[in-house]
Design an enzyme around this catalytic site. Structure first.
Site, mmCIF file in Angstrom:
data_model
loop_
_atom_site.group_PDB
_atom_site.id
_atom_site.type_symbol
_atom_site.label_atom_id
_atom_site.label_comp_id
_atom_site.label_asym_id
_atom_site.label_seq_id
_atom_site.Cartn_x
_atom_site.Cartn_y
_atom_site.Cartn_z
ATOM 1 N N HIS A 353 9.022 15.779 -14.434
ATOM 2 C CA HIS A 353 9.442 14.477 -13.903
ATOM 3 C C HIS A 353 8.420 13.372 -14.066
ATOM 4 O O HIS A 353 8.617 12.286 -13.535
ATOM 5 C CB HIS A 353 9.760 14.582 -12.410
ATOM 6 C CG HIS A 353 10.999 15.356 -12.114
ATOM 7 N ND1 HIS A 353 12.241 14.780 -12.021
ATOM 8 C CD2 HIS A 353 11.183 16.671 -11.898
ATOM 9 C CE1 HIS A 353 13.147 15.698 -11.742
ATOM 10 N NE2 HIS A 353 12.534 16.871 -11.663
ATOM 11 N N LYS A 541 11.309 0.794 -4.320
ATOM 12 C CA LYS A 541 10.848 2.050 -4.904
ATOM 13 C C LYS A 541 9.476 2.344 -4.314
ATOM 14 O O LYS A 541 8.921 1.506 -3.607
ATOM 15 C CB LYS A 541 10.750 1.946 -6.425
ATOM 16 C CG LYS A 541 9.998 0.685 -6.885
ATOM 17 C CD LYS A 541 9.942 0.549 -8.388
ATOM 18 C CE LYS A 541 11.231 0.059 -9.009
ATOM 19 N NZ LYS A 541 11.938 1.051 -9.788
ATOM 20 N N ARG A 542 8.942 3.520 -4.596
ATOM 21 C CA ARG A 542 7.601 3.799 -4.121
ATOM 22 C C ARG A 542 6.627 2.745 -4.648
ATOM 23 O O ARG A 542 6.840 2.174 -5.719
ATOM 24 C CB ARG A 542 7.150 5.189 -4.607
ATOM 25 C CG ARG A 542 7.739 6.312 -3.815
ATOM 26 C CD ARG A 542 7.315 6.255 -2.375
ATOM 27 N NE ARG A 542 5.950 6.700 -2.219
ATOM 28 C CZ ARG A 542 5.580 7.737 -1.471
ATOM 29 N NH1 ARG A 542 6.472 8.417 -0.792
ATOM 30 N NH2 ARG A 542 4.320 8.075 -1.380
ATOM 31 N N LYS A 547 4.384 1.089 -11.440
ATOM 32 C CA LYS A 547 5.694 0.447 -11.249
ATOM 33 C C LYS A 547 5.570 -1.079 -11.197
ATOM 34 O O LYS A 547 6.538 -1.804 -11.257
ATOM 35 C CB LYS A 547 6.355 0.973 -9.975
ATOM 36 C CG LYS A 547 6.692 2.468 -10.040
ATOM 37 C CD LYS A 547 7.307 2.939 -8.743
ATOM 38 C CE LYS A 547 7.479 4.448 -8.667
ATOM 39 N NZ LYS A 547 8.636 4.943 -9.442
ATOM 40 N N THR A 649 15.946 6.107 -11.003
ATOM 41 C CA THR A 649 17.338 6.342 -10.607
ATOM 42 C C THR A 649 17.850 5.175 -9.766
ATOM 43 O O THR A 649 19.050 4.927 -9.711
ATOM 44 C CB THR A 649 17.484 7.656 -9.813
ATOM 45 O OG1 THR A 649 16.407 7.746 -8.885
ATOM 46 C CG2 THR A 649 17.449 8.861 -10.730
ATOM 47 N N LYS A 653 21.506 3.098 -9.550
ATOM 48 C CA LYS A 653 22.235 2.782 -8.309
ATOM 49 C C LYS A 653 22.527 1.293 -8.232
ATOM 50 O O LYS A 653 23.614 0.873 -7.824
ATOM 51 C CB LYS A 653 21.406 3.232 -7.092
ATOM 52 C CG LYS A 653 21.280 4.741 -6.994
ATOM 53 C CD LYS A 653 20.167 5.185 -6.042
ATOM 54 C CE LYS A 653 19.856 6.664 -6.290
ATOM 55 N NZ LYS A 653 18.564 7.087 -5.712
HETATM 56 C C1 NBG Z 1 9.909 10.865 -10.556
HETATM 57 C C2 NBG Z 1 9.761 9.801 -11.638
HETATM 58 C C3 NBG Z 1 11.016 8.958 -11.751
HETATM 59 C C4 NBG Z 1 12.237 9.852 -11.906
HETATM 60 C C5 NBG Z 1 12.268 10.870 -10.774
HETATM 61 C C6 NBG Z 1 13.424 11.825 -10.909
HETATM 62 C C7 NBG Z 1 8.107 12.230 -9.592
HETATM 63 C C8 NBG Z 1 7.024 13.196 -9.857
HETATM 64 N N1 NBG Z 1 8.774 11.765 -10.646
HETATM 65 O O1 NBG Z 1 10.927 8.112 -12.856
HETATM 66 O O2 NBG Z 1 8.648 9.004 -11.364
HETATM 67 O O3 NBG Z 1 13.415 9.099 -11.896
HETATM 68 O O4 NBG Z 1 11.082 11.626 -10.770
HETATM 69 O O5 NBG Z 1 13.415 12.463 -12.143
HETATM 70 O O6 NBG Z 1 8.382 11.900 -8.462
#
Ligand code: NBG
Length: 799
Positions: A353, A541-542, A547, A649, A653
């Site tokens: 991920h 987002k985080r 980002k 994601t 949304k």
């Molecule tokens: C996150 C990515 C995102 C991705 C999500 C789901 C982690 C380690 N990775 O870009 O930063 O959409 O995983 O796949 O949280």
């Protein structure tokens, strides 16, 4: 479908059972618990039938192992999926209760940090809708992701005691508890030529499973999310007891329970802490033990494990599945190495991920061996055999051996462990998978190309569109029928209404309603009035440097300066909405939150600009807050440095809710662009290969610094924001270890500002914007989690 009077009777009986009261006497909280319990029991019944059916069919089962499931709230989702939302609403109405108020009592089950955990929950939803037998395994953290408060502009973390009201969804099964062993020593010897091993002097923790039932839309299938909690073992440390060390024996046992106490709040980053390793092993060992026991009970052998069971490793956090499955097969079930290895490889698959190097999990050999001595010995043997293979494949390339090793430089590398074993490995968007193949996992890719595959992420759109945006959903049903509830690609039918004045007007009206709803929320949460007729520009987002929330906020300051200079300019009014949690120890991220808050204070308190420009930082971002913000977004900011965001994601949304993406060609934005076309999106910034190129040539942010941006940066250090942000400016400009502006914010700033101007110009033309919005909703179907889970089922799990 459940009859209404039957439902009413069940709720009534549950109230009596739980609280000894009637519908008329119940408090809101009691009613909430009674309704949830009734729904849970209904699901339990259906689950029983479903699992009998699965067993009878003898089909393959999937186990999705993940340290995180960001479930959010369940009540509305379950009622919606079971098709009883209307009935229950009516029943409650009749007794003077409001479903909305009841739903508001439910805390988010925040058992995850961000995208990765939410993805896991979206997939459970979709898998259930599709009728696939998928069980999720994770940990029942007593405290999920922290509650965030902003105190004097600084993020503070507070415990999230979700179980108090969230416990209603869980059913514990103490009878199915298993033991998990930590520490101790391993003895190895040969007995008449047979290798033997014994693990001694270990400490035992009891893992107790708790089931959360997962409903799916319009189906009788019910899956389970199984959450482990760590408990005092039944038997104490008898040795300590008999030494008379009573206090120490009990102390050890309280230590055991801390394992499932709290979720680690770091996202895309690892810390290498002992407790975290214990959490991971608790999850893996307890789950695998149960999976094998259940398999054996049914099939009496593990020889066919890989035919009947697929175990999925969600990021490297459960990578211990590799050595633990080996351990169980070797030590517990007496398989030889080769057969055990074959079963292990064929059963396990792995999703990566992130390519952020700080997220690639590595454990110090000392810590690993201390906590998991037998597991370490197995990893060492896996590595020894791997090295033999690599030396044969690449006889003159020790650099490669070292890069691909599972154990190297005093560390156990979890990604390489997965790569060495799993029969399938996937990335989460096309660009991300390409980067895995051609970049960080290239050596493993060339060794066996067929193992690598892509599954672009998807979302549970019935939650994110149908439940979160009922107005748009109702309108879509009128326009194109309700086929899209089963098949998201049918949203494309909307395309024929592009350019239709009536449809544009309705879409704009619905968006406005959703913006009013968000504006009300902002007014009560932040005490700031925002104008629902302004453009809502959303980045949620985080908080992470890659980002680039910083890019957004620097640009806002640029707008501010322009407005100050030309107060009467014809400016398209904007409301910028941020929400983000920063990992508790991530200071730079917290500084960026402070900066956003300081900028919002400056702007919202300035009567000269605040009617045209507003900035809001919403506290405590979580699933249930996202459900309110997302339907109200006009612009979806997806502005990571190209090559860094694996997929994203939130972008999907917002897109399905009609927001237009302002973004770089990163992660799934690339595929969003392919769907909607460049004319229905605002693209800017360097591409992933250009980023690589610029690094190679040597990146000096000062070469990209314009006088305009320089003025903005001066604001950060001048004190006009109420405090100084020297660290942030230094991180952009000072080349300490060759890392000035590591996410190329300055290099992309100019083009970002250009794209933002285009956004404003386009928004002036409401008709054009409504059409763009329509195309985004229409083309979002491909990003359904249904599609993604089907791909997993077919290409990876071989269901
Ligand atoms: C996150 C990515 C995102 C991705 C999500 C789901 C982690 C380690 N990775 O870009 O930063 O959409 O995983 O796949 O949280």
């Amino acid at each position: 479908m459940q009859k209404k009077d039957q439902l009413e009777k069940s709720i009534q009986e549950t109230l009596v059972q739980l609280f000894g009261c009637s519908m008329e006497e119940a408090t809101e909280k009691q009613m909430y618990k009674a309704v949830c319990t009734t729904v849970r029991d209904l699901l339990a019944e259906r689950r029983h039938a479903f699992s009998k059916d699965v067993l009878a069919r003898g089909g393959k089962k999937v186990y999705y192992m993940s340290m995180e499931f960001l479930v959010g709230t369940s009540l509305r989702n379950n009622l919606y999926n079971m098709g009883i939302l209307k009935q229950v609403t009516d029943i409650l109405d009749r007794y003077g209760f409001s479903i909305d108020k009841l739903c508001a009592l439910e805390p988010d089950a925040g058992l995850g940090n961000g995208g990765l955990g939410r993805l896991a929950s979206c997939y459970m939803d979709a898998a259930t809708h599709l009728g696939y037998p998928v069980t999720g395994y994770s940990i029942r953290y007593e405290f999920g992701i922290f509650r965030q408060k902003i105190v004097d502009g600084w993020q503070m973390e507070f415990p999230d005691n979700w179980l108090e009201m969230g416990d209603v969804w869980l059913r514990s099964r103490p009878d199915d508890a298993v033991e998990v062993r930590f520490g101790g020593e391993v003895h190895e010897w040969f007995d008449q030529g047979v290798f033997k091993t014994a693990h001694v002097n270990y400490q035992t923790v009891t893992a107790v499973p708790h089931d959360m039932y997962i409903s799916g839309y319009d189906t009788d299938a019910v899956n389970r999310l199984v959450l482990w909690s760590a408990k005092l073992p039944q038997s104490f440390d008898m040795a300590a007891f008999s030494r008379g060390d009573y206090v120490r024996a009990l102390e050890q046992n309280t230590m055991a329970e801390t394992i499932s106490k709290v979720l680690y709040p770091a996202d895309d980053h690892i810390e290498g802490k002992r407790l975290r390793l214990k959490q991971q092993y608790l999850l893996v060992s307890a789950s695998l033990q149960r999976i094998l026991l259940e398999h054996l009970r049914h099939y009496k052998t593990l020889d066919n494990l890989a035919d009947k069971v697929a175990i999925h490793i969600n990021d490297t956090h459960p990578a211990l599945c590799v050595p633990e499955l080996m351990r169980l097969l070797l030590d517990q079930y007496d398989y030889g190495w080769d057969q055990a290895w074959e079963i292990t490889c064929k059963t396990l698959s792995y999703t990566n991920h992130t390519v952020m190097s700080e997220a690639l999990e590595r454990w110090s050999v000392d810590l690993f061996r201390e906590q998991l001595p037998r597991i370490f010995a197995i990893c060492a043997e896996i590595n020894r055999r791997l090295m033999e293979k690599l030396q044969e494949a690449y006889p003159n390339d020790p650099g490669k051996w070292a890069y691909m090793a599972c154990i190297q430089d005093g560390e156990v590398r979890m990604a390489n462990l997965c790569l060495a074993a799993c029969h399938k490995v996937n990335g989460v968007s096309r660009l991300h998978t390409d980067i895995l193949k051609n970049g960080i996992f290239h050596d493993y890719y060339t060794l066996d190309e067929d193992r690598f595959t892509n599954v672009t992420n998807g979302i549970a759109y019935r939650r994110w569109l149908c439940q979160a945006n009922p107005a748009l959903t109702a309108y879509l049903k009128d326009l194109i029928g309700d086929g899209f509830l089963q098949d998201a690609t049918q949203l494309e039918k909307l395309l024929k209404y592009k350019g239709d004045a009536e449809v544009r007007r309705s879409l704009l009206e619905i968006k406005r309603e959703n913006k009013v709803r968000l504006a009300n929320k902002i007014a009560s949460a932040n005490g700031v009035p925002v104008d629902p007729d302004s453009l809502f520009d959303v980045q949620i987002k985080r908080l992470h440097e890659y980002k680039r929330q910083l890019l957004n906020v620097l640009h806002i300051l640029k707008l501010y300066l322009e407005l100050k200079e030309h107060p009467n300019a014809d400016f398209v009014p904007r409301t910028f909405v941020f929400a983000a949690k920063a990992s508790a120890g991530y200071i730079r991220a917290k500084q960026i939150i402070s900066l956003i808050v300081a900028v919002s204070n400056l702007i919202n308190n300035d009567p000269q600009v605040r009617d045209k420009l507003r900035v809001v930082f919403m506290e405590d971002y979580k699933v249930s807050l996202a459900e309110i913000i997302i339907p109200a977004a006009d612009i979806s900011e997806q502005i990571s440095l190209a090559g860094k965001e694996a997929s994203g994601t939130g972008n999907m949304k917002m897109m399905i809710n009609g927001a237009v993406t302002l973004g770089t060609l990163d992660g799934a934005n690339v595929e969003i662009c392919q769907q909607v076309g460049e004319e229905n999106m605002f693209l800017f910034g360097m591409h992933a290969d250009e980023v690589e190129d610029l690094w190679r040539r040597g990146y000096d942010p000062r070469q990209f610094l314009t006088p305009e941006l320089d003025t903005v940066l001066h604001m950060l250090t001048s004190g006009v924001l109420g405090q100084r942000f020297d660290d942030i400016v230094a991180s952009l400009l000072t080349n300490r270890f060759g890392t000035a502006d590591a996410y190329m914010t300055i290099a992309d700033f100019g083009d970002y500002a250009r794209a933002q101007r285009e956004v404003s110009e386009t928004y002036r033309n409401k008709a054009r914007f409504a059409d763009m919005s329509l195309v985004n909703t229409a083309k979002a179907g491909i990003f359904s989690a249904d599609r993604a889970v089907k791909e997993y089922a077919e290409d990876i799990w071989n269901l």
